[in-house]
Motif scaffolding. Structure first.
Motif, PDB file in Angstrom:
ATOM      1  N   ILE A  72       1.117  -0.889   0.348  1.00 17.30           N
ATOM      2  CA  ILE A  72       0.061   0.131   0.101  1.00 17.30           C
ATOM      3  C   ILE A  72       0.785   1.344  -0.588  1.00 17.30           C
ATOM      4  CG2 ILE A  72      -1.471   1.090   1.239  1.00 17.30           C
ATOM      5  CD1 ILE A  72      -2.980  -1.346   2.669  1.00 17.30           C
ATOM      6  N   HIS A  73       0.474   2.211  -0.331  1.00 16.18           N
ATOM      7  CA  HIS A  73       1.267   3.304  -0.912  1.00 16.18           C
ATOM      8  C   HIS A  73       0.038   4.535  -1.135  1.00 16.18           C
ATOM      9  CE1 HIS A  73       4.537   0.448  -2.517  1.00 16.18           C
ATOM     10  NE2 HIS A  73       3.584   0.038  -3.436  1.00 16.18           N
ATOM     11  N   LEU A 129      -3.287   0.722  -3.919  1.00 14.83           N
ATOM     12  CA  LEU A 129      -3.209  -1.109  -3.498  1.00 14.83           C
ATOM     13  C   LEU A 129      -2.822  -1.651  -4.682  1.00 14.83           C
ATOM     14  CD1 LEU A 129      -4.106  -3.229  -1.129  1.00 14.83           C
ATOM     15  CD2 LEU A 129      -6.159  -2.829  -2.558  1.00 14.83           C
ATOM     16  N   ASP A 130      -1.737  -2.021  -4.072  1.00 17.22           N
ATOM     17  CA  ASP A 130      -0.517  -2.858  -5.368  1.00 17.22           C
ATOM     18  C   ASP A 130      -0.321  -4.060  -4.994  1.00 17.22           C
ATOM     19  OD1 ASP A 130       0.583  -3.493  -7.674  1.00 17.22           O
ATOM     20  OD2 ASP A 130       2.455  -2.584  -6.895  1.00 17.22           O
ATOM     21  N   ILE A 131      -1.215  -4.767  -5.569  1.00 19.32           N
ATOM     22  CA  ILE A 131      -1.384  -6.860  -5.807  1.00 19.32           C
ATOM     23  C   ILE A 131      -0.307  -7.078  -6.306  1.00 19.32           C
ATOM     24  CG2 ILE A 131      -2.407  -8.523  -5.974  1.00 19.32           C
ATOM     25  CD1 ILE A 131      -4.131  -7.197  -4.573  1.00 19.32           C
ATOM     26  N   ILE A 132       0.422  -7.976  -5.406  1.00 18.46           N
ATOM     27  CA  ILE A 132       1.994  -8.589  -5.816  1.00 18.46           C
ATOM     28  C   ILE A 132       1.663 -10.221  -6.043  1.00 18.46           C
ATOM     29  CG2 ILE A 132       3.308  -6.613  -5.117  1.00 18.46           C
ATOM     30  CD1 ILE A 132       4.682  -8.385  -3.051  1.00 18.46           C
ATOM     31  N   ARG A 133       2.877 -10.375  -7.120  1.00 18.11           N
ATOM     32  CA  ARG A 133       2.810 -11.703  -6.827  1.00 18.11           C
ATOM     33  C   ARG A 133       3.585 -12.768  -5.677  1.00 18.11           C
ATOM     34  NH1 ARG A 133       2.391 -15.169 -11.397  1.00 18.11           N
ATOM     35  NH2 ARG A 133       2.959 -13.467 -12.705  1.00 18.11           N
ATOM     36  N   ASP A 134       3.701 -13.125  -4.873  1.00 17.59           N
ATOM     37  CA  ASP A 134       4.058 -13.771  -3.901  1.00 17.59           C
ATOM     38  C   ASP A 134       5.219 -14.089  -3.761  1.00 17.59           C
ATOM     39  OD1 ASP A 134       3.997 -15.152  -0.738  1.00 17.59           O
ATOM     40  OD2 ASP A 134       3.739 -16.511  -1.820  1.00 17.59           O
ATOM     41  N   ASN A 135       6.354 -13.819  -2.942  1.00 17.66           N
ATOM     42  CA  ASN A 135       7.779 -13.814  -3.144  1.00 17.66           C
ATOM     43  C   ASN A 135       7.652 -12.995  -3.897  1.00 17.66           C
ATOM     44  OD1 ASN A 135       7.936 -15.634  -1.095  1.00 17.66           O
ATOM     45  ND2 ASN A 135       6.953 -17.398  -1.719  1.00 17.66           N
TER      46      ASN A 135
END
Length: 359
Positions: A267-268, A279-285
């Motif tokens: 979150i930025h 809200l920035d959804i990212i790939r795990d790891n």
């Protein structure tokens, strides 16, 4: 018909569409505890029957308690909605939830502790949450009262952009007086329909073809298109946020259900607009961004940050306290799961805290 009536009907329609888009279900009357008068729905309380502007059931109920329903009172005032209006919601919630049927027969049954039947009315019981929806927001006393009494607030200012809000201002009495009376009555009935089904795009397209009105057509059609990228999120504090997708990547991870039921995000805040966060959804790891959403921080949370003079350390603390987990209601066409859980990236957040503490 005056402009305020039509604006009120339009606000009801928009709130219904937002909730239905997130999987909520309209309530159909049982003709006793809830009932219809024309297109209007009423719900019985202990002291009176109350008109329900918007009455819905959530797509997911919690175990170990009574099922819930949410009722929104829609107030389409030109300015901020005041404390007196929000205060009325508390009385409405009390009256509806305290409703019970007690008859002479049930009182007589209570005298016999060995009775074979329960001395209560056999019916479905619900816990009603009552909220207020407005166009232009709420006064500070209204927000404070709502927070202290757990009354949900919803403002179109948190959802619509400035151009749409500007269009609402054009809906004045001078404009209304130019319209055909029959068309206005049909439009009002359509907007206030308490038990909608598959009526939205097809029906209002048909309505516009019959009597074309550019303003209504442009506004509602654009709103329907924007709903595709709009999601409702629930924080663990109970606050709602409205997430607006910034690109088309959200389709793969929210609409098409190819993701797992739990996602990771960062979150930025945005320097040029401190009240709008991302809200920035990212790939795990990994740090690869999968989808990004803008949202406005709730007023009560924003107040805490403002008191720290918008310090970066306090912003990080807020992310940890309020946004560690977000429950996002999926769109109604997502039949696999009504809710997606988004957890903040704990490792990223811990590193951020250490960095801010060194400043």
């Amino acid at each position: 018909m005056n402009a305020s009536q039509l604006k009120g009907a339009l606000l009801e329609y928009l709130v219904k569409r937002i909730l239905i888009n997130c999987g909520f279900f309209p309530i159909k009357s049982d003709n006793l505890y809830t009932f219809n008068k024309g297109t209007r729905l009423y719900v019985n309380g202990r002291g009176a029957a109350h008109e329900a502007d918007v009455l819905m059931e959530p797509p997911l109920q919690m175990p170990f308690g009574y099922p819930t329903r949410v009722l929104y009172e829609c107030k389409a005032y030109e300015g901020l909605t005041s404390l007196s209006i929000v205060r009325n919601a508390l009385g409405l919630r009390l009256d509806i939830n305290e409703f019970e049927i007690v008859t002479k027969s049930s009182l007589s049954k209570r005298k016999n502790n060995s009775r074979s039947e329960y001395a209560i009315e056999q019916r479905d019981r619900y816990i009603y949450q009552v909220g207020i929806a407005s166009i232009y927001g709420f006064t500070k006393p209204a927000v404070e009262f709502a927070a202290n009494n757990k009354i949900p607030l919803l403002s179109l200012q948190w959802i619509l952009d400035d151009s749409h809000l500007g269009m609402l201002k054009q809906l004045n009495q001078e404009y209304i007086d130019q319209l055909d009376r029959n068309y206005l009555n049909n439009l009002f009935s359509f907007l206030t329909n308490s038990t909608p089904n598959q009526y939205y795009r097809d029906n209002f397209r048909y309505l516009f073809d019959a009597v074309y009105v550019e303003w209504v057509s442009n506004f509602l059609c654009t709103f329907e298109d924007n709903l595709k990228s709009l999601y409702v999120g629930l924080l663990e504090s109970g606050d709602m946020i409205f997430l607006k997708a910034k690109d088309n990547n959200y389709h793969a991870y929210m609409s098409n259900t190819v993701h797992t039921s739990v996602l990771k995000a960062r979150i930025h805040y945005q320097i040029n607009s401190l009240g709008k966060w991302e809200l920035d959804i990212i790939r795990d790891n990994e740090t690869i961004s999968l989808a990004k959403f803008d949202f406005f921080v709730p007023d009560t949370i924003m107040k805490r940050w403002k008191e720290s003079n918008f310090s970066r350390l306090e912003a990080t603390a807020i992310k940890q306290s309020y946004f560690a987990r977000i429950f996002i209601y999926n769109h109604s066409e997502n039949t696999n799961s009504p809710v997606t859980i988004v957890n903040v990236d704990s490792n990223w957040l811990a590193n951020l805290i250490r960095t801010e503490q060194r400043w």
